[in-house]
Design an enzyme around this catalytic site. Structure first.
Site, PDB file in Angstrom:
ATOM      1  N   ASP A 189       0.837  -1.203   0.000  1.00  9.31           N
ATOM      2  CA  ASP A 189       0.000   0.000   0.000  1.00  9.31           C
ATOM      3  C   ASP A 189       0.871   1.252   0.000  1.00  9.31           C
ATOM      4  O   ASP A 189       0.367   2.375  -0.047  1.00  9.31           O
ATOM      5  CB  ASP A 189      -1.022  -0.007   1.145  1.00  9.31           C
ATOM      6  N   SER A 190       2.203   1.052  -0.011  1.00 10.18           N
ATOM      7  CA  SER A 190       3.132   2.174  -0.255  1.00 10.18           C
ATOM      8  C   SER A 190       2.814   2.818  -1.604  1.00 10.18           C
ATOM      9  O   SER A 190       3.251   3.932  -1.882  1.00 10.18           O
ATOM     10  CB  SER A 190       4.587   1.691  -0.233  1.00 10.18           C
TER      11      SER A 190
ATOM     12  N   ASP B  40      -1.079  -6.181  -0.282  1.00 10.35           N
ATOM     13  CA  ASP B  40      -1.363  -5.543   1.008  1.00 10.35           C
ATOM     14  C   ASP B  40      -2.848  -5.313   1.223  1.00 10.35           C
ATOM     15  O   ASP B  40      -3.567  -4.921   0.294  1.00 10.35           O
ATOM     16  CB  ASP B  40      -0.693  -4.150   1.033  1.00 10.35           C
TER      17      ASP B  40
ATOM     18  N   LYS C  29      -1.085  -9.384   2.958  1.00 12.13           N
ATOM     19  CA  LYS C  29      -0.286  -8.871   4.083  1.00 12.13           C
ATOM     20  C   LYS C  29      -1.135  -7.877   4.860  1.00 12.13           C
ATOM     21  O   LYS C  29      -1.863  -7.079   4.259  1.00 12.13           O
ATOM     22  CB  LYS C  29       0.996  -8.194   3.580  1.00 12.13           C
TER      23      LYS C  29
ATOM     24  N   GLU D  46      -1.005  -5.311   8.626  1.00 11.50           N
ATOM     25  CA  GLU D  46      -0.123  -4.742   9.638  1.00 11.50           C
ATOM     26  C   GLU D  46      -0.671  -4.968  11.047  1.00 11.50           C
ATOM     27  O   GLU D  46      -1.883  -4.885  11.260  1.00 11.50           O
ATOM     28  CB  GLU D  46       0.034  -3.230   9.396  1.00 11.50           C
TER      29      GLU D  46
ATOM     30  N   GLU E 152       9.772  -4.203   9.970  1.00 13.10           N
ATOM     31  CA  GLU E 152      10.146  -2.890   9.413  1.00 13.10           C
ATOM     32  C   GLU E 152      10.733  -1.999  10.505  1.00 13.10           C
ATOM     33  O   GLU E 152      10.136  -1.811  11.574  1.00 13.10           O
ATOM     34  CB  GLU E 152       8.921  -2.213   8.772  1.00 13.10           C
TER      35      GLU E 152
HETATM   36  O1  KIV Z   1       3.607  -1.077   1.523  1.00 16.82           O
HETATM   37  C1  KIV Z   1       4.769  -1.496   1.406  1.00 16.82           C
HETATM   38  O2  KIV Z   1       5.451  -1.317   0.403  1.00 16.82           O
HETATM   39  C2  KIV Z   1       5.330  -2.226   2.543  1.00 16.82           C
HETATM   40  C3  KIV Z   1       6.804  -2.459   2.553  1.00 16.82           C
HETATM   41  C4  KIV Z   1       7.500  -1.202   2.872  1.00 16.82           C
HETATM   42  C5  KIV Z   1       7.179  -3.553   3.453  1.00 16.82           C
HETATM   43  O3  KIV Z   1       4.617  -2.576   3.428  1.00 16.82           O
END
Ligand code: KIV
Length: 288
Positions: free
Chosen positions: A45-46, A84, A114, A116, A183
């Site tokens: 989600d970056s 994510d 994924k 968090e 992280e």
């Molecule tokens: O969203 C993302 O790219 C991430 C990485 C920085 C691990 O969670």
């Protein structure tokens, strides 16, 4: 069966072979990463920051994750794709988490999702895993909680915090996660977590003692501006090369040196006589 799957990644951990993961958000980049042989792609989600220009990841929606994730899913034959779960797509309830994890798997053809958080999201992890969906957890500095931290800050500093991060790792493992992103965690703590767990640990700003590493591709290619986080190595300066190339194109268009004859469909043109006739026929101000 994909060349990289949970079994093959677990075998890599067992052999002490390092696992490479990068973020990708589109078809062309994912194809290049796959051709390069990276083991795993994270549709992080970056993308809210790297692709959409927000200052953090919070505004990203499920529908947006699906658009980007689907493009990556279509590119990958062998690479293990993790997508994510965006902010507020799993926090509200176990049912919401399962439903959204299922959407990412079905609509992106992801191999895992994924999310968090540590102990607080274990019910969600357990329920998603119970549906046959592999889960990668993400602990330490979790960017969706940036407002609680008051900035993107190292986690697990000092004894109390180190214990909290280790306990989060053990909790997400017990809930069924097969992989965990660590992280911005101090390196000895990350190495200890790697030793203590059967999960695959993927580090970002967590030192070389993890089972694998992940980087945001715009960071490693020098495409994300002047600020370089401490944990990033800029493997190339593609941003500069792109700027130079856009400039060359701009100058060539303006100078009339692009396109040249070889870039045209000149062989398909009608005769000069016919074109002269057309010129005469349409000599007024467009169609009457
Ligand atoms: O969203 C993302 O790219 C991430 C990485 C920085 C691990 O969670």
């Amino acid at each position: 069966m994909k060349r990289n799957n949970i079994a093959s990644l677990m075998e890599m951990k067992a052999r002490g072979e390092k696992i490479s993961q990068v973020t990708c958000y589109d078809y062309s980049t994912a194809r290049i990463a796959e051709a390069a042989g990276v083991n795993s792609i994270l549709v992080g989600d970056s993308l809210g920051m790297t692709m959409q220009g927000y200052e953090d990841t919070l505004p990203v929606t499920m529908d947006e994750m699906i658009v980007y994730g689907r493009s990556v899913g279509r590119a990958c034959r062998d690479t293990f794709v993790v997508v994510d779960m965006p902010f507020m797509s799993y926090q509200t309830s176990v049912e919401q988490a399962v439903e959204n994890a299922g959407r990412l798997m079905k609509e992106c053809r992801a191999n895992a999702v994924k999310l968090e958080g540590g102990k607080s999201v274990c019910p969600q992890i357990a329920a998603i895993v119970a549906c046959g969906i592999p889960v990668c957890a993400h602990i330490g500095m979790t960017p969706q909680s940036v407002n609680s931290y008051g900035g993107f800050k190292v986690q697990g500093k000092g004894e109390t915090e180190a214990r909290r991060v280790l306990e989060d790792a053990l909790a997400v493992e017990k809930a069924g996660a097969f992989m965990v992103v660590l992280e911005c965690v101090p390196p000895k703590l990350a190495a200890l977590i790697t030793k203590k767990t059967k999960m695959i640990t993927i580090g970002i700003g967590a030192g070389a003692g993890c089972d694998g590493q992940v980087l945001v591709y715009q960071d490693m290619f020098g495409m994300s501006g002047d600020f370089v986080p401490k944990f990033v190595r800029r493997f190339a300066e593609i941003g500069e090369q792109m700027k130079e190339t856009f400039g060359q194109y701009d100058r060539a268009v303006k100078a009339g040196t692009f396109p040249e004859e070889e870039h045209t469909y000149a062989k398909s043109d009608c005769s000069d006589e016919f074109l002269a006739m057309l010129d005469g026929e349409y000599s007024g101000e467009g169609l009457k």
